[in-house]
Design a protein around this motif. Structure first.
Motif, short mmCIF file in Angstrom:
data_model
loop_
_atom_site.label_atom_id
_atom_site.label_comp_id
_atom_site.label_asym_id
_atom_site.label_seq_id
_atom_site.Cartn_x
_atom_site.Cartn_y
_atom_site.Cartn_z
N ALA A 165 0.84 -1.21 0.00
CA ALA A 165 0.00 0.00 0.00
C ALA A 165 0.88 1.25 0.00
CB ALA A 165 -0.94 -0.01 1.21
N LEU A 166 1.98 1.22 0.77
CA LEU A 166 2.89 2.37 0.82
C LEU A 166 3.67 2.52 -0.48
CD1 LEU A 166 4.25 2.20 4.45
CD2 LEU A 166 3.12 4.17 3.40
N ALA A 167 3.82 1.43 -1.21
CA ALA A 167 4.49 1.52 -2.51
C ALA A 167 3.59 2.21 -3.52
CB ALA A 167 4.88 0.13 -3.01
N GLU A 168 2.30 2.21 -3.24
CA GLU A 168 1.34 2.77 -4.20
C GLU A 168 0.96 4.22 -3.91
OE1 GLU A 168 -1.92 0.02 -4.09
OE2 GLU A 168 -0.60 -1.63 -4.69
N ARG A 169 0.94 4.57 -2.63
CA ARG A 169 0.51 5.93 -2.30
C ARG A 169 1.15 6.39 -1.00
NH1 ARG A 169 -3.73 2.58 -2.45
NH2 ARG A 169 -4.46 3.56 -4.36
N ASP A 170 1.13 7.71 -0.80
CA ASP A 170 1.73 8.27 0.39
C ASP A 170 0.96 7.84 1.65
OD1 ASP A 170 3.74 9.42 -1.00
OD2 ASP A 170 3.05 11.49 -0.77
N TYR A 171 1.71 7.85 2.74
CA TYR A 171 1.19 7.41 4.04
C TYR A 171 -0.17 8.01 4.38
CZ TYR A 171 1.27 6.84 9.18
OH TYR A 171 0.97 6.54 10.48
N GLU A 172 -0.34 9.30 4.14
CA GLU A 172 -1.60 9.93 4.54
C GLU A 172 -2.78 9.41 3.74
OE1 GLU A 172 1.23 11.35 3.67
OE2 GLU A 172 0.97 13.22 2.55
N HIS A 173 -2.51 8.79 2.59
CA HIS A 173 -3.60 8.25 1.78
C HIS A 173 -3.74 6.74 1.92
CE1 HIS A 173 -3.99 12.19 0.14
NE2 HIS A 173 -2.77 12.18 -0.33
N VAL A 174 -2.92 6.14 2.77
CA VAL A 174 -3.07 4.71 3.03
C VAL A 174 -4.12 4.55 4.13
CG1 VAL A 174 -1.92 2.72 4.09
CG2 VAL A 174 -0.75 4.03 2.30
N ALA A 175 -5.10 3.69 3.90
CA ALA A 175 -6.17 3.51 4.88
C ALA A 175 -6.11 2.09 5.45
CB ALA A 175 -7.53 3.75 4.23
N LEU A 176 -6.17 2.02 6.78
CA LEU A 176 -6.21 0.72 7.44
C LEU A 176 -7.36 -0.13 6.90
CD1 LEU A 176 -5.37 1.11 11.24
CD2 LEU A 176 -4.55 -0.63 9.67
N ASP A 177 -8.48 0.50 6.62
CA ASP A 177 -9.64 -0.24 6.10
C ASP A 177 -9.29 -0.97 4.82
OD1 ASP A 177 -10.57 1.40 8.05
OD2 ASP A 177 -12.40 1.97 6.99
N ALA A 178 -8.61 -0.26 3.92
CA ALA A 178 -8.28 -0.87 2.63
C ALA A 178 -7.32 -2.03 2.82
CB ALA A 178 -7.67 0.19 1.70
N ILE A 179 -6.40 -1.89 3.78
CA ILE A 179 -5.47 -2.99 4.05
C ILE A 179 -6.23 -4.19 4.61
CG2 ILE A 179 -3.54 -3.69 5.55
CD1 ILE A 179 -2.46 -0.80 5.15
N ALA A 180 -7.18 -3.92 5.48
CA ALA A 180 -8.00 -5.00 6.04
C ALA A 180 -8.75 -5.74 4.92
CB ALA A 180 -8.99 -4.43 7.06
N VAL A 181 -9.30 -4.98 3.99
CA VAL A 181 -10.03 -5.60 2.88
C VAL A 181 -9.09 -6.47 2.05
CG1 VAL A 181 -11.20 -5.11 0.68
CG2 VAL A 181 -11.82 -3.80 2.73
N ARG A 182 -7.94 -5.91 1.70
CA ARG A 182 -6.99 -6.67 0.88
C ARG A 182 -6.53 -7.94 1.59
NH1 ARG A 182 -2.13 -3.85 -2.41
NH2 ARG A 182 -2.84 -1.74 -2.09
#
Lengths: 216, 216
Positions: A38-55
């Motif tokens: 997720a951090l490889a794709e976007r900056d930290y402030e745009h990384v969402a825990l929710d999206a990581i949970a989904v993935r």
């Protein structure tokens, strides 16, 4: 910010860290790798825990129970990713150029392209959280500079680089990390493997009197 | 953060920007210089508008009326400070080393030591505010790299640097800014004039086949 507040709301008194089923630690590595993706794709402030949970196919509350904030999750990902290879583990290729390119092409953080993307994401994380900044510096940046220092010193020790240039090793060990973070600061897209090879061939090697200057 | 909330509280409806006496613009330059002094001393997050008001001998509310947030004040300071000298305004000294040292020793931002301290403070500001980051990049970093690029190209044009190395100019123009920001990232104290001279003598010049390699 929203994530952290969300996390705090979930950690209400009585719920605590031990509520519900025990966390399945066997999948930590997968979740932490997804976090770096997720951090490889976007900056930290745009990384969402929710999206990581989904993935990861996990419930958001399950993730929050293990890593109460986004900073906690990214910190764990940094520790899990580990540092660059150790100089002792890299065979002496007899040529500084080959030794430096071996670092660039090492599988650390998924190889040169993904590593740069992860660096860009981690740099944005370091800007947001001083604790993350310290972790990135201690676990990644400093060992990375130390690795280049060791390889440059190895080239002096085997006589490839003139011994009177040995004093330049600490400064030159910073050139590749400095140039890549400077470029990443301008644009995530501007740095690829060719950029590193250019820094090696056009800056580091000629600064040590090796090759390429005057068309050698 | 507190400063910005404080500012918002002061800008209540009805007060507006035109309340009270007209702002005395003749002292803007002094206040903006004091702002850079403050950033030379400590990171952006630790710079307080109140302390700047005290140093400038102005009421805090007067400052807030002109620059509603700390970011506004620092943005104005960046614009007032201006960029590095233009290459056209720097005499051709006939030697790349002398041309590069002339930039390092230029009075821009108060000379090399204060300039580095200001850079460190501005870097912390850029991390906090994307608008400030853009302003620092456009007003300072990019013209600074462009200046080195022009001076390196001048050395190629006058035949001091071999013309076949002209392709290295864009990359080498980034070396001094990249190395200084990398060092500043590690510690505010670690960068002085001697560091720049070392980067010129041990990295940039030998990378162009000039001097110092092999004890020339």
């Amino acid at each position: 910010m929203e994530d952290e507040e969300g996390a705090r709301a979930i950690r209400r008194p009585g719920a605590g860290g031990r509520a519900g089923r025990p966390f399945d630690h066997s999948r930590d590595a997968e979740i932490l790798a997804i976090t770096l993706d997720a951090l490889a794709e976007r900056d930290y402030e745009h990384v969402a825990l929710d999206a990581i949970a989904v993935r990861a196919g996990r419930a958001k509350t399950t993730l929050y129970r293990r890593w109460p904030t986004k900073a906690d999750l990214v910190l764990a990902a940094v520790h899990a990713a580990g540092g660059p290879p150790e100089a002792e583990d890299l065979p002496d290729r007899g040529s500084l150029r080959d030794d430096l390119l071996a670092v660039i092409d090492s599988p650390w953080l998924g190889g040169p392209e993904r590593r740069l993307a992860v660096f860009a994401g981690l740099a944005s994380a370091a800007r947001t959280s001083p604790a993350l900044g310290d972790a990135v510096r201690m676990r990644m940046t400093e060992p990375y500079v130390a690795l280049y220092r060791a390889l440059l010193q190895r080239a002096v020790d085997r006589g490839e680089v003139a011994s009177e240039l040995g004093g330049k090793v600490p400064l030159l060990a910073e050139v590749i990390p400095a140039m890549s973070s400077h470029r990443l600061g301008a644009s995530r897209e501007a740095v690829g493997r060719a950029f590193f090879v250019g820094v090696v061939d056009d800056v580091v090697l000629p600064a040590l009197g090796l090759s390429r200057v005057r068309g050698e």
